[in-house]
Design an enzyme around this catalytic site. Sequence first.
Site, PDB file in Angstrom:
ATOM      1  N   ASP A   1       0.864  -1.186   0.000  1.00  0.00           N
ATOM      2  CA  ASP A   1       0.000   0.000   0.000  1.00  0.00           C
ATOM      3  C   ASP A   1       0.898   1.233   0.000  1.00  0.00           C
ATOM      4  O   ASP A   1       1.789   1.360   0.847  1.00  0.00           O
ATOM      5  CB  ASP A   1      -0.887  -0.035   1.249  1.00  0.00           C
ATOM      6  CG  ASP A   1      -1.949   1.048   1.230  1.00  0.00           C
ATOM      7  OD1 ASP A   1      -3.109   0.731   1.550  1.00  0.00           O
ATOM      8  OD2 ASP A   1      -1.642   2.211   0.914  1.00  0.00           O
TER       9      ASP A   1
ATOM     10  N   ASP B   1      -3.825   2.317  -5.156  1.00  0.00           N
ATOM     11  CA  ASP B   1      -2.497   2.246  -4.523  1.00  0.00           C
ATOM     12  C   ASP B   1      -2.274   0.974  -3.695  1.00  0.00           C
ATOM     13  O   ASP B   1      -1.423   0.939  -2.823  1.00  0.00           O
ATOM     14  CB  ASP B   1      -2.230   3.500  -3.683  1.00  0.00           C
ATOM     15  CG  ASP B   1      -2.787   3.410  -2.277  1.00  0.00           C
ATOM     16  OD1 ASP B   1      -3.829   2.750  -2.097  1.00  0.00           O
ATOM     17  OD2 ASP B   1      -2.169   3.989  -1.368  1.00  0.00           O
ATOM     18  N   GLU B   2      -3.066  -0.068  -3.989  1.00  0.00           N
ATOM     19  CA  GLU B   2      -2.961  -1.302  -3.203  1.00  0.00           C
ATOM     20  C   GLU B   2      -2.827  -2.524  -4.095  1.00  0.00           C
ATOM     21  O   GLU B   2      -3.602  -2.681  -5.039  1.00  0.00           O
ATOM     22  CB  GLU B   2      -4.278  -1.521  -2.459  1.00  0.00           C
ATOM     23  CG  GLU B   2      -4.337  -1.012  -1.076  1.00  0.00           C
ATOM     24  CD  GLU B   2      -5.716  -1.339  -0.530  1.00  0.00           C
ATOM     25  OE1 GLU B   2      -5.867  -2.421   0.058  1.00  0.00           O
ATOM     26  OE2 GLU B   2      -6.635  -0.537  -0.740  1.00  0.00           O
TER      27      GLU B   2
HETATM   28  P1  TTP Z   1      -5.208   5.054   1.031  1.00  0.00           P
HETATM   29  O1  TTP Z   1      -4.192   4.001   0.763  1.00  0.00           O
HETATM   30  O2  TTP Z   1      -6.360   4.710   1.906  1.00  0.00           O
HETATM   31  O3  TTP Z   1      -4.517   6.326   1.698  1.00  0.00           O
HETATM   32  P2  TTP Z   1      -3.095   6.963   1.442  1.00  0.00           P
HETATM   33  O4  TTP Z   1      -2.281   6.180   0.477  1.00  0.00           O
HETATM   34  O5  TTP Z   1      -3.283   8.410   1.082  1.00  0.00           O
HETATM   35  O6  TTP Z   1      -2.442   6.949   2.883  1.00  0.00           O
HETATM   36  P3  TTP Z   1      -1.855   5.684   3.682  1.00  0.00           P
HETATM   37  O7  TTP Z   1      -0.408   5.978   3.870  1.00  0.00           O
HETATM   38  O8  TTP Z   1      -2.601   5.681   4.972  1.00  0.00           O
HETATM   39  O9  TTP Z   1      -2.101   4.470   2.853  1.00  0.00           O
HETATM   40  O10 TTP Z   1      -5.808   5.588  -0.329  1.00  0.00           O
HETATM   41  C1  TTP Z   1      -5.010   5.725  -1.492  1.00  0.00           C
HETATM   42  C2  TTP Z   1      -5.400   6.963  -2.260  1.00  0.00           C
HETATM   43  O11 TTP Z   1      -6.768   6.891  -2.623  1.00  0.00           O
HETATM   44  C3  TTP Z   1      -5.242   8.246  -1.465  1.00  0.00           C
HETATM   45  O12 TTP Z   1      -3.930   8.788  -1.575  1.00  0.00           O
HETATM   46  C4  TTP Z   1      -6.291   9.128  -2.060  1.00  0.00           C
HETATM   47  C5  TTP Z   1      -7.362   8.185  -2.541  1.00  0.00           C
HETATM   48  N1  TTP Z   1      -8.501   8.199  -1.595  1.00  0.00           N
HETATM   49  C6  TTP Z   1      -9.571   9.047  -1.836  1.00  0.00           C
HETATM   50  O13 TTP Z   1      -9.580   9.778  -2.825  1.00  0.00           O
HETATM   51  N2  TTP Z   1     -10.606   9.078  -0.934  1.00  0.00           N
HETATM   52  C7  TTP Z   1     -10.634   8.304   0.200  1.00  0.00           C
HETATM   53  O14 TTP Z   1     -11.585   8.374   1.003  1.00  0.00           O
HETATM   54  C8  TTP Z   1      -9.527   7.414   0.427  1.00  0.00           C
HETATM   55  C9  TTP Z   1      -9.496   6.540   1.663  1.00  0.00           C
HETATM   56  C10 TTP Z   1      -8.495   7.401  -0.489  1.00  0.00           C
HETATM   57 MG    MG Z   2      -2.118   4.119   0.711  1.00  0.00          MG
END
Ligand code: TTP
Ligand code: MG
Length: 362
Positions: free
Chosen positions: A10, A116-117
Amino acid sequence: MKNRIIGHLDMDAFFASLEERATPSFRGKPIVVGSDPKEGKGRGVVSTANYKAREYDIHSAMPISRAWQLSEKAKSEGRERAIFVIPNFRLYVRSSNNVLNIIKKYSKLVEQASIDEFYFDLTPAKSYKKAEEIAKKIKEEIRKKEKVTCSIGIGPNKLIAKIAAGKNKPDGLLIVKPDKVNSFLGPLPIRELPGIGPKTAEVLHEQGVSVIRDLKKLKKADLRQMLHKAGEAIYEKARGIDDSLIVEEREVKSIGEQTTFEEDTLNPVYITEMLNELCESVFKKFTKSGFLKFKTISIVVRFSNFTTINSAKSFKDFLGKKDLKKFKLEALKLILPFFDKRKNPRLKLIRLIGIRIENFSD
Ligand code: TTP
Ligand code: MG
């Protein structure tokens, strides 16, 4: 199921990290990616915040106006204001594809679970030690080529790998071997189990269950009674059991877009204009999607009180790439009843509209 070794990767604060990469002066500053805050009057939400901005309690899905307030509050306490950035999806999709291609160099079976996963199979590595080495290489290559960091979890299945990836963020790497699964899960709050949302958690909290160790004390029959069908899956997950497979190509089932208006309105000229724009943008995605035809159009309308109504139409004959005009006309027909008493008896104002196409044929 035979012993597997599964990885989950992630990206860290993904959109915000890429914005920091794109604009060097952002580095080290609190960054919020999301809708235009309009000095606190903006509508819409936060997509993500970098870790610095999370110190201000700003997080994904929060109203952007709230994020603005928190940033102003930080300013009044002598910290710096957050920088607000409008999302540039092209940048994120490009990086997401690059990351996928890097992982594919190290694993033959990769599933992209979100922008992003990624889940990937490390079973051929044969040992957790080797799997860890591969994970380090993946992290290193992403850092070098994409200039952003990620977190990886490794475990005997997707469930454990995913939870592990979230545990050492940012720039983390956590290995949970099969004999450590129970001690790893035991102290975690039940909300950390995918599938336990706020409502399920509430039901369980009422029974005095707050961490996964407590959850394991409940019998399968108890869980089924409390949570119906979902109860069985939760019983398994609480024990770290998950047999779900890595699925390489996730099927795209629909293409859609929606927009929140600046102000709630029932002005048909404005709404149909916005609908027209949404139609064009959805149609553009459709023409690039690889699908040739679609059968169903649906629209979503959210009123000012957040009541949300869907309305759909399916065609006997498919619509294709030359049918933009017909598509727009059908969308218009779907929205018209919302302007009068047919679908809007109390003539409520509209807050959001969206349009979606599905039932593709290639
Ligand atoms: P995430 O992996 O949930 O968050 P992140 O990568 O920003 O932070 P983390 O380090 O905690 O993983 O989500 C990935 C991307 O998806 C995030 O950068 C932006 C987008 N996103 C949204 O647009 N809306 C949302 O509610 C979420 C959870 C994510
Ligand atoms: Mg993330």
